[in-house]
Design an enzyme around this catalytic site. Structure first.
Site, PDB file in Angstrom:
ATOM      1  N   ARG A   1      11.463  -4.014   9.235  1.00 11.24           N
ATOM      2  CA  ARG A   1      11.052  -2.941  10.157  1.00 11.24           C
ATOM      3  C   ARG A   1      10.848  -3.556  11.543  1.00 11.24           C
ATOM      4  NH1 ARG A   1       5.904   0.001   7.880  1.00 11.24           N
ATOM      5  NH2 ARG A   1       4.807  -1.446   9.264  1.00 11.24           N
TER       6      ARG A   1
ATOM      7  N   ARG B   1      -9.329   0.546   8.754  1.00 14.56           N
ATOM      8  CA  ARG B   1      -8.922  -0.843   8.993  1.00 14.56           C
ATOM      9  C   ARG B   1      -9.983  -1.612   9.775  1.00 14.56           C
ATOM     10  NH1 ARG B   1      -3.002   0.088   8.427  1.00 14.56           N
ATOM     11  NH2 ARG B   1      -1.892  -1.887   8.452  1.00 14.56           N
TER      12      ARG B   1
ATOM     13  N   ARG C   1      12.217  -6.686   4.486  1.00  9.52           N
ATOM     14  CA  ARG C   1      12.207  -5.250   4.823  1.00  9.52           C
ATOM     15  C   ARG C   1      12.824  -5.020   6.204  1.00  9.52           C
ATOM     16  NH1 ARG C   1       6.706  -1.833   5.139  1.00  9.52           N
ATOM     17  NH2 ARG C   1       6.294  -3.324   6.810  1.00  9.52           N
TER      18      ARG C   1
ATOM     19  N   ARG D   1      -0.376  -9.417  13.108  1.00  4.30           N
ATOM     20  CA  ARG D   1      -0.896  -8.408  12.176  1.00  4.30           C
ATOM     21  C   ARG D   1      -1.876  -9.063  11.206  1.00  4.30           C
ATOM     22  NH1 ARG D   1       4.565  -5.956  10.118  1.00  4.30           N
ATOM     23  NH2 ARG D   1       3.281  -4.716   8.712  1.00  4.30           N
TER      24      ARG D   1
ATOM     25  N   LYS E   1       0.840  -1.206   0.000  1.00  5.57           N
ATOM     26  CA  LYS E   1       0.000   0.000   0.000  1.00  5.57           C
ATOM     27  C   LYS E   1       0.877   1.259   0.000  1.00  5.57           C
ATOM     28  CE  LYS E   1      -2.077  -1.228   3.865  1.00  5.57           C
ATOM     29  NZ  LYS E   1      -1.678  -2.607   4.166  1.00  5.57           N
TER      30      LYS E   1
END
Ligand code: B4P
Length: 183
Positions: free
Chosen positions: A128, A88, A126, A139, A13
């Site tokens: 993070r 969300r 990634r 998540r 996104k």
């Protein structure tokens, strides 16, 4: 144009919002970025959000709505905006409708579809803070339980467009461009 970018955690996104924002000259509003900034600045909102984000849960609707409402009221959003990672929950979507005036309704929801296994790989690469296997699992749990019900919510309005997010970044952007060119 008022656009929502929708999809599971890490589907791309944020990546695609950056391109759309540049090509349409409208601001990119990422609730994830706003919350991460609040955490770094140790503001009251940041202190409340930190623990939830570190566990991969969803920050409370009241907190997220207050930051989005303030941001959308800014004059740079008059010509449109891209909401990335918001709404969300169905409650967030219903309250978004309430605070957007009739003139400001959402034009389209771009749903980026990516397989779970591919996303896990991308997020691990990634790296993070919240891209650790246990947190990613949470998540996804939050997404499946609270965010997925938004698919029928927007589908019944006829404004949901499916985008194949399994392709290379540039190809995903081209597919999005094609959908947006119809407006
Ligand atoms: P977000 O910041 O929204 O994070 P995200 O869903 O993981 O990211 P996104 O889908 O934007 O993926 P990206 O482009 O970065 O949320 C973080 C947390 O904030 C949430 O867990 C929650 O706690 C909180 N939060 C945020 N909004 C909330 C709300 N409304 N309510 C409650 N809580 C909220 O892409 C991921 C990676 O994939 C990148 O490394 C990218 O380079 C790569 N990638 C992207 N597209 C690719 C492609 N096509 N091919 C290969 N790699 C690709």
């Amino acid at each position: 144009m008022r656009i929502i970018l929708f999809g599971p955690p890490g589907c791309g996104k944020g990546t695609q919002a950056t391109f759309i924002s540049e090509s349409l000259s409208i601001p990119h509003l990422s609730t994830g970025d706003m919350l991460r900034s609040a955490v770094i600045s140790k503001s009251e909102i940041g202190l409340k959000a930190k623990e939830i984000m570190e566990k991969g849960g969803l920050v409370s609707d009241d907190i997220v709505l207050s930051i989005v409402k303030d941001r959308v009221a800014n004059s740079d959003c008059n010509k449109g905006f891209i909401l990335d990672g918001f709404p969300r929950t169905v409650n967030q979507a219903e309250r978004l409708d309430l605070f957007l005036s009739q003139k400001q309704k959402i034009d389209c929801v771009l749903r980026i579809k990516v397989d779970e296994a591919e996303i896990i790989q991308r997020l691990i690469e990634r790296g993070r803070n919240d891209d650790k296997p246990d947190i990613i699992k949470n998540r996804f749990k939050s997404y499946n339980a609270e965010t997925q019900p938004l698919i029928p919510f927007y589908e019944t309005r006829g404004i949901l467009f499916n985008i194949d997010g399994m392709q290379e970044i540039e190809k995903v952007s081209l597919e999005i461009k094609k959908v947006l060119s119809e407006f």
